[in-house]
Design an enzyme around this catalytic site. Structure first.
Site, short mmCIF file in Angstrom:
data_model
loop_
_atom_site.label_atom_id
_atom_site.label_comp_id
_atom_site.label_asym_id
_atom_site.label_seq_id
_atom_site.Cartn_x
_atom_site.Cartn_y
_atom_site.Cartn_z
N ASP A 96 34.29 -6.95 -11.56
CA ASP A 96 33.39 -7.38 -12.64
C ASP A 96 33.05 -6.30 -13.64
O ASP A 96 31.99 -6.31 -14.25
CB ASP A 96 32.11 -7.91 -12.00
CG ASP A 96 31.53 -6.93 -10.99
OD1 ASP A 96 31.84 -5.73 -11.09
OD2 ASP A 96 30.76 -7.36 -10.10
N GLU A 118 38.86 -10.24 -5.84
CA GLU A 118 37.40 -10.37 -5.64
C GLU A 118 36.82 -11.37 -6.66
O GLU A 118 35.88 -11.08 -7.40
CB GLU A 118 36.67 -9.03 -5.72
CG GLU A 118 35.27 -9.07 -5.11
CD GLU A 118 34.53 -7.73 -5.22
OE1 GLU A 118 34.33 -7.25 -6.33
OE2 GLU A 118 34.17 -7.18 -4.16
N GLU A 132 27.61 -7.24 -15.22
CA GLU A 132 28.73 -7.64 -14.36
C GLU A 132 28.83 -9.15 -14.14
O GLU A 132 29.93 -9.69 -14.02
CB GLU A 132 28.64 -6.92 -13.01
CG GLU A 132 28.94 -5.42 -13.07
CD GLU A 132 27.74 -4.56 -13.46
OE1 GLU A 132 26.66 -5.12 -13.77
OE2 GLU A 132 27.89 -3.32 -13.45
N HIS A 213 22.64 3.22 -7.97
CA HIS A 213 23.23 3.46 -9.30
C HIS A 213 23.12 2.26 -10.22
O HIS A 213 23.60 2.30 -11.35
CB HIS A 213 24.72 3.81 -9.15
CG HIS A 213 25.58 2.63 -8.79
ND1 HIS A 213 26.33 1.94 -9.71
CD2 HIS A 213 25.76 1.99 -7.62
CE1 HIS A 213 26.96 0.94 -9.12
NE2 HIS A 213 26.63 0.94 -7.85
N ARG A 215 22.33 -0.40 -12.96
CA ARG A 215 21.66 -0.33 -14.27
C ARG A 215 20.29 -1.00 -14.25
O ARG A 215 19.35 -0.54 -14.86
CB ARG A 215 22.54 -1.04 -15.29
CG ARG A 215 22.99 -0.16 -16.40
CD ARG A 215 23.67 -0.96 -17.50
NE ARG A 215 24.82 -0.21 -17.96
CZ ARG A 215 26.05 -0.44 -17.53
NH1 ARG A 215 26.31 -1.39 -16.68
NH2 ARG A 215 27.04 0.29 -17.98
N HIS A 245 24.61 9.51 -7.37
CA HIS A 245 25.52 9.06 -8.43
C HIS A 245 25.31 9.95 -9.66
O HIS A 245 24.17 10.28 -9.99
CB HIS A 245 25.20 7.59 -8.76
CG HIS A 245 26.26 6.90 -9.55
ND1 HIS A 245 26.40 7.07 -10.90
CD2 HIS A 245 27.25 6.04 -9.17
CE1 HIS A 245 27.42 6.33 -11.33
NE2 HIS A 245 27.96 5.71 -10.30
N1 UDP Z 1 31.27 5.45 -2.26
C1 UDP Z 1 31.94 6.66 -2.15
N2 UDP Z 1 31.21 7.82 -2.26
C2 UDP Z 1 29.86 7.83 -2.48
C3 UDP Z 1 29.20 6.58 -2.61
C4 UDP Z 1 29.93 5.40 -2.50
O1 UDP Z 1 33.16 6.69 -1.93
O2 UDP Z 1 29.28 8.91 -2.58
C5 UDP Z 1 32.06 4.20 -2.17
C6 UDP Z 1 31.54 3.16 -1.21
O3 UDP Z 1 32.11 3.32 0.06
C7 UDP Z 1 31.97 1.84 -1.83
C8 UDP Z 1 32.06 2.16 -3.30
O4 UDP Z 1 32.02 3.57 -3.44
O5 UDP Z 1 33.25 1.43 -1.39
C9 UDP Z 1 30.91 1.53 -4.02
O6 UDP Z 1 30.82 2.01 -5.28
P1 UDP Z 1 29.51 1.84 -6.16
O7 UDP Z 1 28.32 1.74 -5.28
O8 UDP Z 1 29.58 2.93 -7.17
O9 UDP Z 1 29.80 0.49 -6.94
P2 UDP Z 1 29.52 -1.04 -6.64
O10 UDP Z 1 30.20 -1.39 -5.35
O11 UDP Z 1 28.04 -1.26 -6.63
O12 UDP Z 1 30.17 -1.75 -7.79
#
Ligand code: UDP
Length: 374
Positions: A96, A118, A132, A213, A215, A245
Site C-alpha cells: 500500500d 498482499e 495507505e 513509525h 504517520r 525509525h
Molecule cells: N523491521 C526491521 N528492522 C527494524 C524494525 C522492523 O527489519 O528495526 C522489519 C519488521 O520485521 C517488519 C518490517 O520491518 O517485517 C516492518 O516495517 P515497518 O514497520 O517499517 O512498516 P509497516 O509494516 O508498518 O508497513
C-alpha cells in the site's frame, strides 16, 4: 521469454517481496527484473543486502522532506519511463505504498497486467492508515491478479466486486521471509551478533520490543508513546529494546522526551536478521507497524498495537494482538497487566499462524508463471 517486472521502494515491501523474487527466479524460462524506487533508501538497502538482491533499475527517488504530491508525481513519471524501456509482460507490486500505487497506475496506462501481493487489506477508514488505505484501494481495480494473504482480505476484495477467479488466498509472504531469515540466523548466529551485548545487559529482565513509525502517530501520539516508554522502563524487572525509525518525527520526539535511560536500549534500525532475533528475545511487542503485527503472532509473542484500527484483524481474533491506541496511561497499564497477570500473558503467548504457513511465495510464483504463459 516472458518478462516480469517487480517494483518496490520501502523496507516492508522488500521484506515481503524477496521470497517472491526468489521463487520467480527459480522458474525456467522467466525473466525477472527488479526496479527499486528507494522511497526508504537506507532501510531498503539493508534488506537488499541480506536477501542477496541486486536491483536491475534503481530510481533512487528519496528526497528529504518531500511532500506526498511531489513523491507521487516523481514515482509515476519514473516508473512509466522504466516500463517503456523494459516492456514487461506483467508488473508486480506489493502492499500500500506510493510506489505500489504509482507502479500499478503506470502499468495500467500502458495496459500491462498488474499482480498485487498482499491484496485486500482494509481498515475501512481512509485516514487510518493514511495514505495507505487509499493507495491500496487504488491498486485493486487495476490489478488482474490479487494475492490475498487471508480469507478476510479475499472477502474485502469480493465486497469491492473484484472477480472471484482473480483472487488467490496465499498467506502473507512476510511469514516466508521470517522463516527463511530465522533459519539463516539459527545456522549462522553471527548474522545477528550485534544484539549479543544487549542480550547480556538485559539478562533476567522481561524485554519489551518497541517499534513506531506511523504517520498518524506523529505529534501528540508520538509524545505519548515516548512518555509511556519512560514510565514502563522505570520498573527494575523490565528492559525496552527500541530500534528507532529514522524519520525525524520519531527521532526528535524520542530525543526530547525519552532521552537516555538505563533500562532502554535505543538503537538504530536493525537489519532483518537482527530484527528477527530481537523478536525472538522479546517477551512483549509494542508496535504500530503492520508487518510486525503479522510476525509476532507467528512467533507466539503478545503484541500490543498502538493504533485505533487495524487492517489485520486476524491477530486480534486469534488472541495474540490487542489494539490499544496511543493514550499514555493505557499503554502503561496494558503493558503492566501483561507483565503481572500470568494467565493473561499465557493466553496471548500462544503461537498462531493466522497470516500464513510460510509457503505463500511458491503459490504466487506458480500463478504468475501461468499468467505469463509458462
Ligand atoms: N523491521 C526491521 N528492522 C527494524 C524494525 C522492523 O527489519 O528495526 C522489519 C519488521 O520485521 C517488519 C518490517 O520491518 O517485517 C516492518 O516495517 P515497518 O514497520 O517499517 O512498516 P509497516 O509494516 O508498518 O508497513
Amino acid at each position: 521469454m516472458p518478462k516480469v517486472l517487480v517494483i518496490f521502494g520501502t523496507r516492508p515491501e522488500a521484506i515481503k517481496l524477496f521470497p517472491v523474487i526468489r521463487a520467480l527466479s527459480a522458474i525456467p524460462g522467466l525473466t525477472v527484473r527488479i526496479c527499486v524506487t528507494a522511497q526508504h533508501r537506507g532501510l531498503l538497502d539493508q534488506v537488499l543486502a541480506i536477501a542477496d538482491l541486486v536491483p536491475d533499475i534503481d530510481l533512487d527517488l528519496m528526497e528529504p522532506g518531500q511532500t506526498l504530491d511531489r513523491l507521487t508525481a516523481r514515482l509515476l513519471v519514473g516508473l512509466g519511463d522504466v516500463m517503456d524501456a523494459e516492456q514487461p509482460d506483467l508488473v508486480i507490486v506489493q502492499g500500500d505504498t506510493a510506489t505500489a500505487m504509482t507502479g500499478a497506475l503506470a502499468a495500467y496506462y500502458r495496459k500491462v497486467p498488474v499482480a498485487h501481493v498482499e491484496a485486500g487489506l482494509r481498515s475501512g477508514d481512509i485516514y487510518h492508515p493514511w495514505p495507505e488505505e487509499v493507495n491500496r484501494r487504488i491498486v485493486a481495480p487495476i490489478a488482474t491478479l490479487h494475492f490475498a494473504p487471508t480469507d478476510t482480505a479475499a472477502e474485502a476484495l469480493r465486497r469491492e466486486t473484484i472477480a472471484e477467479d482473480t483472487i488467490h488466498v496465499t498467506g502473507n509472504t512476510v511469514i516466508d521471509a521470517l522463516h527463511w531469515t530465522a533459519h539463516r540466523v539459527a545456522a549462522d548466529p553471527s548474522l545477528a551478533a550485534e544484539l549479543d551485548a544487549i542480550a547480556a545487559r538485559f539478562a533476567g529482565k522481561r524485554i519489551i520490543l518497541v517499534t513506531t513509525h506511523r504517520r498518524e502517530n506523529f505529534g501528540d501520539g508520538m509524545a505519548a508513546i515516548a512518555r509511556a516508554i519512560g514510565r514502563i522502563a522505570e520498573r527494575d524487572d523490565v528492559a525496552v529494546l527500541f530500534p528507532v525509525h529514522p524519520n525525524p518525527n520519531v527521532v526528535s520526539v524520542m530525543d526530547d522526551i525519552l532521552g537516555t535511560r538505563p533500562n532502554v536500549a535505543r538503537i538504530e534500525p536493525l537489519d532483518y536478521p537482527h530484527f528477527v532475533r530481537a523478536l525472538g528475545m522479546a517477551d512483549i511487542v509494542l508496535t504500530d507497524s503492520g508487518g510486525v503485527q503479522e510476525e509476532a503472532p507467528a512467533l507466539g509473542k503478545p503484541v500490543l498495537v498502538m493504533r485505533e484500527t487495524t487492517e489485520r484483524p486476524e491477530g486480534v481474533a486469534a488472541g495474540t494482538a490487542r489494539l490499544i491506541g496511543t493514550d499514555e496511561d493505557r499503554i502503561v497499564s496494558e503493558i503492566f497487566t501483561l507483565l503481572d497477570d500470568t494467565s493473561r500473558y499465557s493466553a496471548m503467548a500462544r503461537a498462531h499462524n493466522p497470516f500464513g504457513d510460510g509457503h505463500a511465495a511458491a503459490k504466487i510464483a506458480k500463478v504468475v508463471a501461468h499468467a505469463v504463459g509458462l
